[in-house]
Design a protein around this motif. Structure first.
Motif, PDB file in Angstrom:
ATOM      1  N   PRO A  83       0.786  -1.247   0.000  1.00  0.00           N
ATOM      2  CA  PRO A  83       0.000   0.000   0.000  1.00  0.00           C
ATOM      3  C   PRO A  83       0.816   1.294   0.000  1.00  0.00           C
ATOM      4  O   PRO A  83       0.246   2.370   0.173  1.00  0.00           O
ATOM      5  CB  PRO A  83      -0.792  -0.123   1.298  1.00  0.00           C
ATOM      6  CG  PRO A  83       0.161  -0.810   2.221  1.00  0.00           C
ATOM      7  CD  PRO A  83       0.897  -1.806   1.361  1.00  0.00           C
ATOM      8  N   ARG A  84       2.141   1.219  -0.224  1.00  0.00           N
ATOM      9  CA  ARG A  84       2.957   2.429  -0.167  1.00  0.00           C
ATOM     10  C   ARG A  84       2.445   3.504  -1.123  1.00  0.00           C
ATOM     11  O   ARG A  84       2.530   4.700  -0.836  1.00  0.00           O
ATOM     12  CB  ARG A  84       4.421   2.092  -0.484  1.00  0.00           C
ATOM     13  CG  ARG A  84       5.375   3.283  -0.332  1.00  0.00           C
ATOM     14  CD  ARG A  84       6.825   2.820  -0.314  1.00  0.00           C
ATOM     15  NE  ARG A  84       7.208   2.177  -1.555  1.00  0.00           N
ATOM     16  CZ  ARG A  84       7.712   2.819  -2.611  1.00  0.00           C
ATOM     17  NH1 ARG A  84       7.851   4.144  -2.572  1.00  0.00           N
ATOM     18  NH2 ARG A  84       8.059   2.175  -3.702  1.00  0.00           N
ATOM     19  N   ALA A  85       1.899   3.070  -2.267  1.00  0.00           N
ATOM     20  CA  ALA A  85       1.403   4.050  -3.244  1.00  0.00           C
ATOM     21  C   ALA A  85       0.367   4.983  -2.636  1.00  0.00           C
ATOM     22  O   ALA A  85       0.316   6.178  -2.977  1.00  0.00           O
ATOM     23  CB  ALA A  85       0.809   3.325  -4.447  1.00  0.00           C
ATOM     24  N   TRP A  86      -0.463   4.462  -1.705  1.00  0.00           N
ATOM     25  CA  TRP A  86      -1.539   5.288  -1.137  1.00  0.00           C
ATOM     26  C   TRP A  86      -0.996   6.349  -0.192  1.00  0.00           C
ATOM     27  O   TRP A  86      -1.701   7.329   0.099  1.00  0.00           O
ATOM     28  CB  TRP A  86      -2.565   4.417  -0.419  1.00  0.00           C
ATOM     29  CG  TRP A  86      -3.021   3.211  -1.188  1.00  0.00           C
ATOM     30  CD1 TRP A  86      -3.135   1.936  -0.722  1.00  0.00           C
ATOM     31  CD2 TRP A  86      -3.432   3.166  -2.569  1.00  0.00           C
ATOM     32  NE1 TRP A  86      -3.581   1.096  -1.708  1.00  0.00           N
ATOM     33  CE2 TRP A  86      -3.778   1.816  -2.857  1.00  0.00           C
ATOM     34  CE3 TRP A  86      -3.524   4.120  -3.584  1.00  0.00           C
ATOM     35  CZ2 TRP A  86      -4.211   1.409  -4.109  1.00  0.00           C
ATOM     36  CZ3 TRP A  86      -3.953   3.716  -4.841  1.00  0.00           C
ATOM     37  CH2 TRP A  86      -4.287   2.385  -5.093  1.00  0.00           C
ATOM     38  N   SER A  87       0.226   6.189   0.300  1.00  0.00           N
ATOM     39  CA  SER A  87       0.837   7.231   1.123  1.00  0.00           C
ATOM     40  C   SER A  87       1.399   8.358   0.257  1.00  0.00           C
ATOM     41  O   SER A  87       1.698   9.443   0.750  1.00  0.00           O
ATOM     42  CB  SER A  87       1.949   6.643   1.999  1.00  0.00           C
ATOM     43  OG  SER A  87       3.055   6.223   1.198  1.00  0.00           O
ATOM     44  N   ILE A  88       1.525   8.092  -1.038  1.00  0.00           N
ATOM     45  CA  ILE A  88       2.028   9.083  -1.990  1.00  0.00           C
ATOM     46  C   ILE A  88       0.867   9.830  -2.642  1.00  0.00           C
ATOM     47  O   ILE A  88       0.909  11.052  -2.797  1.00  0.00           O
ATOM     48  CB  ILE A  88       2.897   8.398  -3.063  1.00  0.00           C
ATOM     49  CG1 ILE A  88       4.120   7.742  -2.403  1.00  0.00           C
ATOM     50  CG2 ILE A  88       3.326   9.377  -4.147  1.00  0.00           C
ATOM     51  CD1 ILE A  88       4.902   6.833  -3.332  1.00  0.00           C
ATOM     52  N   ALA A  89      -0.152   9.087  -3.031  1.00  0.00           N
ATOM     53  CA  ALA A  89      -1.329   9.690  -3.676  1.00  0.00           C
ATOM     54  C   ALA A  89      -2.571   8.917  -3.240  1.00  0.00           C
ATOM     55  O   ALA A  89      -2.613   7.687  -3.356  1.00  0.00           O
ATOM     56  CB  ALA A  89      -1.191   9.650  -5.194  1.00  0.00           C
ATOM     57  N   ALA A  90      -3.565   9.624  -2.749  1.00  0.00           N
ATOM     58  CA  ALA A  90      -4.806   8.981  -2.312  1.00  0.00           C
ATOM     59  C   ALA A  90      -5.508   8.340  -3.505  1.00  0.00           C
ATOM     60  O   ALA A  90      -5.424   8.844  -4.633  1.00  0.00           O
ATOM     61  CB  ALA A  90      -5.728  10.007  -1.666  1.00  0.00           C
ATOM     62  N   PRO A  91      -6.215   7.224  -3.292  1.00  0.00           N
ATOM     63  CA  PRO A  91      -6.907   6.561  -4.406  1.00  0.00           C
ATOM     64  C   PRO A  91      -7.806   7.488  -5.209  1.00  0.00           C
ATOM     65  O   PRO A  91      -7.835   7.405  -6.440  1.00  0.00           O
ATOM     66  CB  PRO A  91      -7.706   5.459  -3.707  1.00  0.00           C
ATOM     67  CG  PRO A  91      -6.893   5.125  -2.501  1.00  0.00           C
ATOM     68  CD  PRO A  91      -6.310   6.431  -2.045  1.00  0.00           C
ATOM     69  N   ALA A  92      -8.536   8.387  -4.551  1.00  0.00           N
ATOM     70  CA  ALA A  92      -9.424   9.295  -5.283  1.00  0.00           C
ATOM     71  C   ALA A  92      -8.632  10.202  -6.224  1.00  0.00           C
ATOM     72  O   ALA A  92      -9.080  10.498  -7.340  1.00  0.00           O
ATOM     73  CB  ALA A  92     -10.235  10.145  -4.304  1.00  0.00           C
ATOM     74  N   THR A  93      -7.445  10.610  -5.797  1.00  0.00           N
ATOM     75  CA  THR A  93      -6.590  11.436  -6.651  1.00  0.00           C
ATOM     76  C   THR A  93      -6.085  10.636  -7.836  1.00  0.00           C
ATOM     77  O   THR A  93      -6.013  11.146  -8.960  1.00  0.00           O
ATOM     78  CB  THR A  93      -5.408  11.982  -5.833  1.00  0.00           C
ATOM     79  OG1 THR A  93      -5.903  12.753  -4.737  1.00  0.00           O
ATOM     80  CG2 THR A  93      -4.497  12.847  -6.686  1.00  0.00           C
ATOM     81  N   VAL A  94      -5.741   9.378  -7.585  1.00  0.00           N
ATOM     82  CA  VAL A  94      -5.268   8.507  -8.664  1.00  0.00           C
ATOM     83  C   VAL A  94      -6.380   8.292  -9.690  1.00  0.00           C
ATOM     84  O   VAL A  94      -6.144   8.354 -10.907  1.00  0.00           O
ATOM     85  CB  VAL A  94      -4.774   7.157  -8.103  1.00  0.00           C
ATOM     86  CG1 VAL A  94      -4.394   6.210  -9.241  1.00  0.00           C
ATOM     87  CG2 VAL A  94      -3.572   7.377  -7.179  1.00  0.00           C
ATOM     88  N   VAL A  95      -7.599   8.059  -9.231  1.00  0.00           N
ATOM     89  CA  VAL A  95      -8.734   7.870 -10.145  1.00  0.00           C
ATOM     90  C   VAL A  95      -8.950   9.113 -10.995  1.00  0.00           C
ATOM     91  O   VAL A  95      -9.108   9.028 -12.224  1.00  0.00           O
ATOM     92  CB  VAL A  95     -10.019   7.532  -9.355  1.00  0.00           C
ATOM     93  CG1 VAL A  95     -11.244   7.621 -10.263  1.00  0.00           C
ATOM     94  CG2 VAL A  95      -9.917   6.138  -8.738  1.00  0.00           C
ATOM     95  N   GLU A  96      -8.965  10.284 -10.362  1.00  0.00           N
ATOM     96  CA  GLU A  96      -9.164  11.540 -11.096  1.00  0.00           C
ATOM     97  C   GLU A  96      -8.055  11.737 -12.132  1.00  0.00           C
ATOM     98  O   GLU A  96      -8.318  12.133 -13.278  1.00  0.00           O
ATOM     99  CB  GLU A  96      -9.178  12.708 -10.112  1.00  0.00           C
ATOM    100  CG  GLU A  96      -9.367  14.064 -10.789  1.00  0.00           C
ATOM    101  CD  GLU A  96      -9.227  15.231  -9.832  1.00  0.00           C
ATOM    102  OE1 GLU A  96      -9.445  16.375 -10.270  1.00  0.00           O
ATOM    103  OE2 GLU A  96      -8.888  14.999  -8.644  1.00  0.00           O
ATOM    104  N   THR A  97      -6.827  11.440 -11.745  1.00  0.00           N
ATOM    105  CA  THR A  97      -5.687  11.601 -12.647  1.00  0.00           C
ATOM    106  C   THR A  97      -5.789  10.640 -13.818  1.00  0.00           C
ATOM    107  O   THR A  97      -5.471  10.996 -14.968  1.00  0.00           O
ATOM    108  CB  THR A  97      -4.381  11.362 -11.874  1.00  0.00           C
ATOM    109  OG1 THR A  97      -4.301  12.301 -10.794  1.00  0.00           O
ATOM    110  CG2 THR A  97      -3.161  11.523 -12.775  1.00  0.00           C
TER     111      THR A  97
END
Length: 298
Positions: A83-97
């Motif tokens: 889950p390290r990715a979620w400490s860099i970018a929240a899932p909602a931000t990743v979806v929007e991106t």
């Protein structure tokens, strides 16, 4: 009186339907727009961008859930970034991106003429209608994507619908692989040995399986008579794979049956045309593309 041909069933429509629109979703995995946007978020490796981008609709899930839903990837390489990715970018931000990257990519690949065409608008409407028949039960990756809000622009409606149809089929495919007694590594080896999809070198590297683990999967498939002593797929292996694909078709039949044969074939026709267009524009650099797709192995 001449007998009228029997219309194809949803099961018969499912595979050609999948092949016709899958590329419209999967172009995102080759997109420089997505690479650039995700890198700007801090997702600085290709595995992190792939796993986080595709898993984000499920929320801040752990490595075990991603491994379970992606199936043919070695859980070890998933645990290196989730889950390290979620400490860099929240899932909602990743979806929007990811949606913004899909927008930029499709605008570039399709061009203004196709982007504003009646064919694309109809394909988007039909693909969205098809997803109305997709059920979320026992399909976690589809369910996560299905919880997202629909975009408004027709090309993004089409992309999101193609994503939903792909993940719906993929989740069903994993059910079939489980019932068939195939591990993720075995499913991957059998697929690659059959001559479908990626080269062994790329598949093994990108999915994270060592030579020893690949050999073990080969040995296990050989014991079942699915590979021969030389590591080639047997006739029984090909029959086995076709049975897996047919059962996957049956589990993926609902959206295509919901459209009916005429509309399903119209969507397939538009999907093939648009898929060829984006391929010609460079959506899949270095990848052979013949206007089709393949069942998702994980």
């Amino acid at each position: 009186m001449t007998a009228q041909p029997t219309p194809p069933t949803g099961t018969e429509l499912a595979r050609p339907g999948h092949r016709s629109v899958e590329a419209l979703h999967s172009m995102i995995y080759f997109s420089p727009d997505a690479d650039e946007a995700f890198t700007a978020l801090g997702l600085d490796t290709r595995p992190m961008r792939y796993f986080a981008g595709r898993a984000a609709p499920m929320g801040a899930v752990g490595a075990g859930i991603v491994a379970a839903t992606f199936y043919n990837f070695n859980p070890r390489i998933i645990a290196e970034v989730i889950p390290r990715a979620w400490s860099i970018a929240a899932p909602a931000t990743v979806v929007e991106t990811r949606f913004r990257a899909a927008d930029a990519s499709l605008r570039r690949l399709l061009g203004p003429e196709a982007l504003g065409s009646d064919e694309l608008a109809e394909a988007a409407a039909l693909a969205r209608r098809a997803t109305d028949a997709c059920r979320p039960e026992a399909r976690p990756l589809f369910a996560g994507h299905a919880d997202l809000d629909w975009p408004e622009a027709p090309h993004l409606v089409l992309w999101h619908a193609a994503s939903l149809l792909r993940e719906h089929r993929g989740d069903g495919h994993l059910m079939v692989l489980q019932e068939a007694g195939l591990t993720g590594a075995q499913a991957l080896v059998l697929q690659i040995t059959s001559g479908e999809g990626l080269s062994r070198k790329f598949a093994q590297l990108s999915r994270g399986w060592s030579d020893q683990e690949w050999q073990q999967a080969q040995d296990e498939l050989r014991q079942r008579g699915l590979l021969d002593d030389a590591g080639e797929i047997t006739a029984a292996g090909r029959e086995f794979r076709e049975d897996v694909e047919h059962r996957t078709d049956a589990l993926a039949a609902a959206p295509w049956a919901h459209l009916g044969a005429e509309n399903a074939q119209r969507l397939a026709g538009h999907g093939k045309q648009l898929s060829r267009l984006i391929a010609k524009a460079g959506a899949f650099p270095g990848q052979a593309f013949a206007g089709g797709g393949r069942a998702n192995e994980g």
